[in-house]
Write a protein that holds these residues in place. Sequence first.
Motif, mmCIF file in Angstrom:
data_model
loop_
_atom_site.group_PDB
_atom_site.id
_atom_site.type_symbol
_atom_site.label_atom_id
_atom_site.label_comp_id
_atom_site.label_asym_id
_atom_site.label_seq_id
_atom_site.Cartn_x
_atom_site.Cartn_y
_atom_site.Cartn_z
ATOM 1 N N UNK A 10 15.557 6.282 -3.499
ATOM 2 C CA UNK A 10 16.347 7.060 -2.541
ATOM 3 C C UNK A 10 16.013 6.673 -1.106
ATOM 4 N N UNK A 11 14.735 6.434 -0.836
ATOM 5 C CA UNK A 11 14.302 6.058 0.509
ATOM 6 C C UNK A 11 14.917 4.725 0.926
ATOM 7 N N UNK A 12 14.974 3.775 0.020
ATOM 8 C CA UNK A 12 15.488 2.442 0.360
ATOM 9 C C UNK A 12 17.014 2.393 0.376
ATOM 10 N N UNK A 13 17.644 3.339 -0.301
ATOM 11 C CA UNK A 13 19.107 3.407 -0.239
ATOM 12 C C UNK A 13 19.585 3.778 1.161
ATOM 13 N N UNK A 14 18.764 4.530 1.888
ATOM 14 C CA UNK A 14 19.138 4.914 3.247
ATOM 15 C C UNK A 14 19.259 3.702 4.161
ATOM 16 N N UNK A 15 18.438 2.691 3.907
ATOM 17 C CA UNK A 15 18.489 1.441 4.670
ATOM 18 C C UNK A 15 17.886 0.332 3.822
ATOM 19 N N UNK A 16 18.721 -0.584 3.346
ATOM 20 C CA UNK A 16 18.257 -1.649 2.471
ATOM 21 C C UNK A 16 17.268 -2.576 3.169
ATOM 22 N N UNK A 17 17.290 -2.600 4.503
ATOM 23 C CA UNK A 17 16.362 -3.460 5.241
ATOM 24 C C UNK A 17 14.920 -3.017 5.064
ATOM 25 N N UNK A 18 14.729 -1.757 4.678
ATOM 26 C CA UNK A 18 13.371 -1.264 4.464
ATOM 27 C C UNK A 18 12.674 -2.012 3.325
ATOM 28 N N UNK A 19 13.455 -2.569 2.425
ATOM 29 C CA UNK A 19 12.878 -3.331 1.312
ATOM 30 C C UNK A 19 12.011 -4.477 1.833
ATOM 31 N N UNK A 20 12.432 -5.060 2.942
ATOM 32 C CA UNK A 20 11.725 -6.224 3.485
ATOM 33 C C UNK A 20 10.586 -5.834 4.423
ATOM 34 N N UNK A 21 10.409 -4.553 4.668
ATOM 35 C CA UNK A 21 9.313 -4.093 5.532
ATOM 36 C C UNK A 21 8.058 -3.880 4.684
ATOM 37 N N UNK A 22 7.617 -4.947 4.047
ATOM 38 C CA UNK A 22 6.505 -4.866 3.112
ATOM 39 C C UNK A 22 5.183 -4.528 3.795
ATOM 40 N N UNK A 23 5.113 -4.746 5.111
ATOM 41 C CA UNK A 23 3.870 -4.440 5.829
ATOM 42 C C UNK A 23 3.596 -2.937 5.865
ATOM 43 N N UNK A 24 4.606 -2.138 5.527
ATOM 44 C CA UNK A 24 4.414 -0.691 5.453
ATOM 45 C C UNK A 24 3.866 -0.249 4.097
ATOM 46 N N UNK A 25 3.597 -1.223 3.231
ATOM 47 C CA UNK A 25 3.055 -0.907 1.909
ATOM 48 C C UNK A 25 4.147 -0.702 0.882
ATOM 49 N N UNK A 26 3.722 -0.538 -0.373
ATOM 50 C CA UNK A 26 4.665 -0.296 -1.450
ATOM 51 C C UNK A 26 4.714 -1.427 -2.460
ATOM 52 N N UNK A 27 3.709 -1.478 -3.346
ATOM 53 C CA UNK A 27 3.665 -2.486 -4.404
ATOM 54 C C UNK A 27 3.166 -1.821 -5.680
ATOM 55 N N UNK A 28 3.655 -2.311 -6.809
ATOM 56 C CA UNK A 28 3.235 -1.796 -8.115
ATOM 57 C C UNK A 28 2.659 -2.956 -8.915
ATOM 58 N N UNK A 29 1.412 -2.812 -9.368
ATOM 59 C CA UNK A 29 0.733 -3.905 -10.056
ATOM 60 C C UNK A 29 1.510 -4.383 -11.274
ATOM 61 N N UNK A 30 1.954 -3.448 -12.110
ATOM 62 C CA UNK A 30 2.628 -3.853 -13.339
ATOM 63 C C UNK A 30 3.947 -4.582 -13.054
ATOM 64 N N UNK A 31 4.621 -4.205 -11.984
ATOM 65 C CA UNK A 31 5.841 -4.925 -11.624
ATOM 66 C C UNK A 31 5.542 -6.378 -11.313
ATOM 67 N N UNK A 32 4.500 -6.602 -10.517
ATOM 68 C CA UNK A 32 4.101 -7.966 -10.202
ATOM 69 C C UNK A 32 3.597 -8.708 -11.422
ATOM 70 N N UNK A 33 2.795 -8.024 -12.259
ATOM 71 C CA UNK A 33 2.222 -8.666 -13.435
ATOM 72 C C UNK A 33 3.302 -9.080 -14.434
#
Length: 249
Positions: free
Chosen positions: A71-94
Amino acid sequence: MYPLIPLGPTLNIPTYYLVISLTICICLYWSTRRAFAYDLSKKLTLDLGLLIMVTGFIGGRLFHVLYEDIAYYRESMWRIFEFWNGGFVFYGGALLAGLCGYLFLRKKDSHRLPTYLDMLAPLLCFSYAAGRLACLLAGCCFGKYCELPWAISGRHPTQAYAALWELGVLFILLGIEKGVRESGQPKIFKKSGSLFYLWMILHSLGRFIVESLRDDFRGPEFGISVSSWISAVIFIYGWYLLLAKPRQN
Protein backbone atom coordinates in the motif's frame (compact mmCIF):
# COMPACT_ATOMS: atom_id res chain seq x y z
CA MET A 1 21.17 1.34 18.27
CA TYR A 2 23.55 3.02 15.85
CA PRO A 3 21.74 3.43 12.52
CA LEU A 4 24.15 6.13 11.32
CA ILE A 5 27.88 6.76 11.60
CA PRO A 6 28.47 10.54 11.58
CA LEU A 7 31.36 11.75 9.41
CA GLY A 8 30.52 15.42 9.62
CA PRO A 9 27.75 17.91 10.40
CA THR A 10 25.70 16.84 7.37
CA LEU A 11 27.38 13.59 6.29
CA ASN A 12 26.44 10.19 7.69
CA ILE A 13 27.02 6.59 6.63
CA PRO A 14 24.15 4.13 7.21
CA THR A 15 25.56 1.45 9.52
CA TYR A 16 23.45 -1.24 7.86
CA TYR A 17 24.88 -0.64 4.40
CA LEU A 18 28.42 -0.33 5.73
CA VAL A 19 28.20 -3.75 7.39
CA ILE A 20 26.58 -5.31 4.30
CA SER A 21 29.24 -3.82 2.01
CA LEU A 22 32.07 -5.15 4.17
CA THR A 23 30.34 -8.54 4.33
CA ILE A 24 30.10 -8.75 0.55
CA CYS A 25 33.81 -7.95 0.19
CA ILE A 26 34.76 -10.61 2.75
CA CYS A 27 32.50 -13.23 1.14
CA LEU A 28 33.83 -12.58 -2.37
CA TYR A 29 37.39 -13.01 -1.13
CA TRP A 30 36.51 -16.07 0.99
CA SER A 31 34.67 -17.66 -1.94
CA THR A 32 37.85 -17.60 -4.06
CA ARG A 33 39.78 -19.30 -1.26
CA ARG A 34 37.11 -21.96 -0.88
CA ALA A 35 36.90 -22.42 -4.64
CA PHE A 36 40.61 -23.23 -4.65
CA ALA A 37 40.14 -25.76 -1.84
CA TYR A 38 37.30 -27.44 -3.75
CA ASP A 39 39.17 -27.28 -7.07
CA LEU A 40 36.49 -25.07 -8.61
CA SER A 41 36.88 -22.33 -11.22
CA LYS A 42 37.84 -19.05 -9.56
CA LYS A 43 36.35 -17.05 -12.44
CA LEU A 44 33.07 -18.98 -12.35
CA THR A 45 32.92 -18.60 -8.57
CA LEU A 46 33.34 -14.81 -8.79
CA ASP A 47 30.72 -14.62 -11.56
CA LEU A 48 28.36 -16.66 -9.39
CA GLY A 49 29.05 -14.44 -6.39
CA LEU A 50 28.28 -11.26 -8.33
CA LEU A 51 25.11 -12.83 -9.72
CA ILE A 52 23.98 -13.79 -6.21
CA MET A 53 24.78 -10.30 -4.95
CA VAL A 54 22.74 -8.50 -7.63
CA THR A 55 19.75 -10.88 -7.73
CA GLY A 56 19.72 -11.13 -3.93
CA PHE A 57 19.46 -7.34 -3.71
CA ILE A 58 16.62 -7.25 -6.25
CA GLY A 59 14.74 -10.19 -4.74
CA GLY A 60 15.04 -8.87 -1.20
CA ARG A 61 13.71 -5.49 -2.24
CA LEU A 62 10.82 -6.81 -4.34
CA PHE A 63 9.72 -9.24 -1.63
CA HIS A 64 9.58 -6.36 0.84
CA VAL A 65 7.57 -4.20 -1.58
CA LEU A 66 5.07 -6.90 -2.54
CA TYR A 67 4.76 -8.68 0.80
CA GLU A 68 5.33 -6.19 3.58
CA ASP A 69 4.11 -2.75 2.49
CA ILE A 70 2.47 -2.77 -0.97
CA ALA A 71 0.00 0.00 0.00
CA TYR A 72 2.85 2.38 0.83
CA TYR A 73 4.53 1.86 -2.55
CA ARG A 74 1.27 2.15 -4.47
CA GLU A 75 1.09 5.78 -3.37
CA SER A 76 4.31 6.44 -5.30
CA MET A 77 6.05 3.75 -7.34
CA TRP A 78 9.29 5.76 -7.19
CA ARG A 79 9.58 4.80 -3.53
CA ILE A 80 10.54 1.31 -4.70
CA PHE A 81 13.88 2.70 -5.85
CA GLU A 82 14.54 4.57 -2.59
CA PHE A 83 16.35 1.56 -1.17
CA TRP A 84 18.52 3.74 1.07
CA ASN A 85 15.45 4.11 3.29
CA GLY A 86 15.61 0.39 4.03
CA GLY A 87 13.24 -2.44 3.23
CA PHE A 88 14.68 -5.86 2.35
CA VAL A 89 13.54 -9.42 3.06
CA PHE A 90 16.20 -12.13 3.33
CA TYR A 91 14.05 -14.93 1.94
CA GLY A 92 13.07 -12.83 -1.07
CA GLY A 93 16.72 -12.30 -1.92
CA ALA A 94 17.64 -15.91 -1.14
CA LEU A 95 14.89 -17.38 -3.32
CA LEU A 96 15.61 -15.22 -6.37
CA ALA A 97 19.39 -15.53 -5.99
CA GLY A 98 19.04 -19.28 -5.46
CA LEU A 99 16.98 -19.70 -8.61
CA CYS A 100 19.30 -17.56 -10.73
CA GLY A 101 22.40 -19.22 -9.28
CA TYR A 102 20.95 -22.66 -9.98
CA LEU A 103 20.17 -21.81 -13.60
CA PHE A 104 23.63 -20.26 -14.02
CA LEU A 105 25.41 -23.35 -12.70
CA ARG A 106 23.17 -25.70 -14.67
CA LYS A 107 24.39 -23.97 -17.81
CA LYS A 108 28.05 -23.48 -16.86
CA ASP A 109 29.00 -26.52 -14.75
CA SER A 110 25.98 -28.71 -14.03
CA HIS A 111 28.01 -31.78 -13.01
CA ARG A 112 29.65 -29.93 -10.12
CA LEU A 113 26.60 -27.97 -8.97
CA PRO A 114 26.37 -29.82 -5.59
CA THR A 115 30.05 -29.06 -4.97
CA TYR A 116 29.40 -25.36 -5.53
CA LEU A 117 26.58 -25.60 -2.98
CA ASP A 118 28.95 -27.05 -0.38
CA MET A 119 31.46 -24.32 -1.14
CA LEU A 120 28.80 -21.64 -0.59
CA ALA A 121 27.20 -23.01 2.60
CA PRO A 122 29.57 -21.41 5.18
CA LEU A 123 29.46 -18.14 3.24
CA LEU A 124 25.69 -18.06 3.59
CA CYS A 125 26.02 -18.61 7.34
CA PHE A 126 28.52 -15.80 7.73
CA SER A 127 26.66 -13.33 5.52
CA TYR A 128 23.32 -14.00 7.26
CA ALA A 129 24.87 -13.58 10.72
CA ALA A 130 26.55 -10.32 9.66
CA GLY A 131 23.29 -9.13 8.12
CA ARG A 132 21.43 -9.71 11.38
CA LEU A 133 24.08 -7.78 13.29
CA ALA A 134 23.52 -4.96 10.80
CA CYS A 135 19.81 -5.16 11.60
CA LEU A 136 20.61 -4.93 15.32
CA LEU A 137 22.62 -1.76 14.76
CA ALA A 138 19.92 -0.30 12.51
CA GLY A 139 17.15 -1.12 15.00
CA CYS A 140 14.99 -3.15 12.59
CA CYS A 141 13.70 -6.73 12.84
CA PHE A 142 13.09 -6.24 16.57
CA GLY A 143 11.50 -8.71 18.97
CA LYS A 144 8.60 -8.78 21.39
CA TYR A 145 8.64 -7.05 24.76
CA CYS A 146 10.42 -8.95 27.52
CA GLU A 147 12.06 -8.36 30.89
CA LEU A 148 15.08 -10.62 30.45
CA PRO A 149 18.49 -9.33 31.58
CA TRP A 150 19.78 -9.23 28.00
CA ALA A 151 16.77 -7.38 26.60
CA ILE A 152 17.54 -4.33 24.48
CA SER A 153 15.13 -1.43 24.95
CA GLY A 154 12.80 -3.88 26.69
CA ARG A 155 12.63 -6.25 23.70
CA HIS A 156 14.01 -9.61 22.70
CA PRO A 157 17.20 -8.95 20.66
CA THR A 158 16.00 -11.30 17.93
CA GLN A 159 18.68 -9.99 15.58
CA ALA A 160 21.35 -11.16 18.03
CA TYR A 161 19.57 -14.50 18.53
CA ALA A 162 19.59 -15.09 14.76
CA ALA A 163 23.23 -14.04 14.42
CA LEU A 164 24.40 -16.30 17.27
CA TRP A 165 22.40 -19.26 15.94
CA GLU A 166 23.87 -18.81 12.48
CA LEU A 167 27.42 -18.52 13.82
CA GLY A 168 26.79 -21.80 15.63
CA VAL A 169 25.66 -23.35 12.35
CA LEU A 170 28.80 -21.98 10.69
CA PHE A 171 31.07 -23.74 13.19
CA ILE A 172 29.08 -26.97 12.81
CA LEU A 173 29.45 -26.89 9.02
CA LEU A 174 33.15 -26.09 9.14
CA GLY A 175 33.66 -28.89 11.69
CA ILE A 176 31.83 -31.40 9.50
CA GLU A 177 33.72 -30.22 6.43
CA LYS A 178 37.02 -30.78 8.20
CA GLY A 179 35.86 -34.17 9.45
CA VAL A 180 34.85 -35.30 5.96
CA ARG A 181 38.28 -34.41 4.61
CA GLU A 182 39.82 -36.50 7.37
CA SER A 183 37.34 -39.34 6.62
CA GLY A 184 35.99 -39.33 10.12
CA GLN A 185 32.38 -38.31 9.53
CA PRO A 186 29.28 -40.41 8.74
CA LYS A 187 28.90 -41.44 5.11
CA ILE A 188 25.85 -39.21 4.64
CA PHE A 189 28.01 -36.08 4.82
CA LYS A 190 30.41 -37.33 2.15
CA LYS A 191 27.74 -36.87 -0.51
CA SER A 192 28.27 -33.70 -2.54
CA GLY A 193 25.78 -31.04 -1.53
CA SER A 194 25.18 -32.46 1.95
CA LEU A 195 26.84 -29.50 3.67
CA PHE A 196 24.43 -27.13 1.94
CA TYR A 197 21.43 -29.35 2.67
CA LEU A 198 22.38 -29.40 6.36
CA TRP A 199 22.58 -25.61 6.28
CA MET A 200 19.03 -25.53 4.87
CA ILE A 201 17.82 -27.65 7.79
CA LEU A 202 19.62 -25.79 10.57
CA HIS A 203 19.05 -22.31 9.19
CA SER A 204 15.33 -22.82 8.66
CA LEU A 205 14.95 -24.34 12.13
CA GLY A 206 16.62 -21.33 13.74
CA ARG A 207 14.65 -18.93 11.60
CA PHE A 208 11.37 -20.62 12.55
CA ILE A 209 12.20 -20.28 16.26
CA VAL A 210 13.29 -16.64 16.03
CA GLU A 211 10.23 -15.73 13.93
CA SER A 212 8.02 -16.62 16.89
CA LEU A 213 9.75 -13.88 18.90
CA ARG A 214 9.65 -11.14 16.25
CA ASP A 215 7.34 -8.15 16.80
CA ASP A 216 7.97 -6.00 13.73
CA PHE A 217 5.38 -6.07 10.96
CA ARG A 218 5.58 -9.48 9.27
CA GLY A 219 3.10 -8.91 6.46
CA PRO A 220 -0.14 -10.87 6.07
CA GLU A 221 -0.15 -14.01 8.22
CA PHE A 222 -1.78 -17.40 7.71
CA GLY A 223 -1.58 -18.77 11.23
CA ILE A 224 2.15 -18.00 11.21
CA SER A 225 4.22 -15.53 9.20
CA VAL A 226 5.06 -16.16 5.55
CA SER A 227 8.73 -16.41 6.54
CA SER A 228 7.80 -19.19 8.97
CA TRP A 229 5.97 -21.08 6.23
CA ILE A 230 8.99 -20.71 3.95
CA SER A 231 11.25 -21.94 6.76
CA ALA A 232 9.05 -25.02 7.24
CA VAL A 233 9.21 -25.87 3.53
CA ILE A 234 13.00 -25.39 3.42
CA PHE A 235 13.39 -27.56 6.53
CA ILE A 236 11.44 -30.45 5.01
CA TYR A 237 13.07 -30.10 1.59
CA GLY A 238 16.53 -29.97 3.19
CA TRP A 239 15.91 -33.30 4.91
CA TYR A 240 14.68 -34.79 1.66
CA LEU A 241 17.82 -33.70 -0.21
CA LEU A 242 20.13 -34.84 2.59
CA LEU A 243 18.61 -38.33 2.85
CA ALA A 244 17.99 -38.90 -0.87
CA LYS A 245 20.34 -41.27 -2.64
CA PRO A 246 22.84 -39.61 -5.03
CA ARG A 247 21.85 -39.78 -8.68
CA GLN A 248 23.77 -42.24 -10.77
CA ASN A 249 25.48 -40.65 -13.80
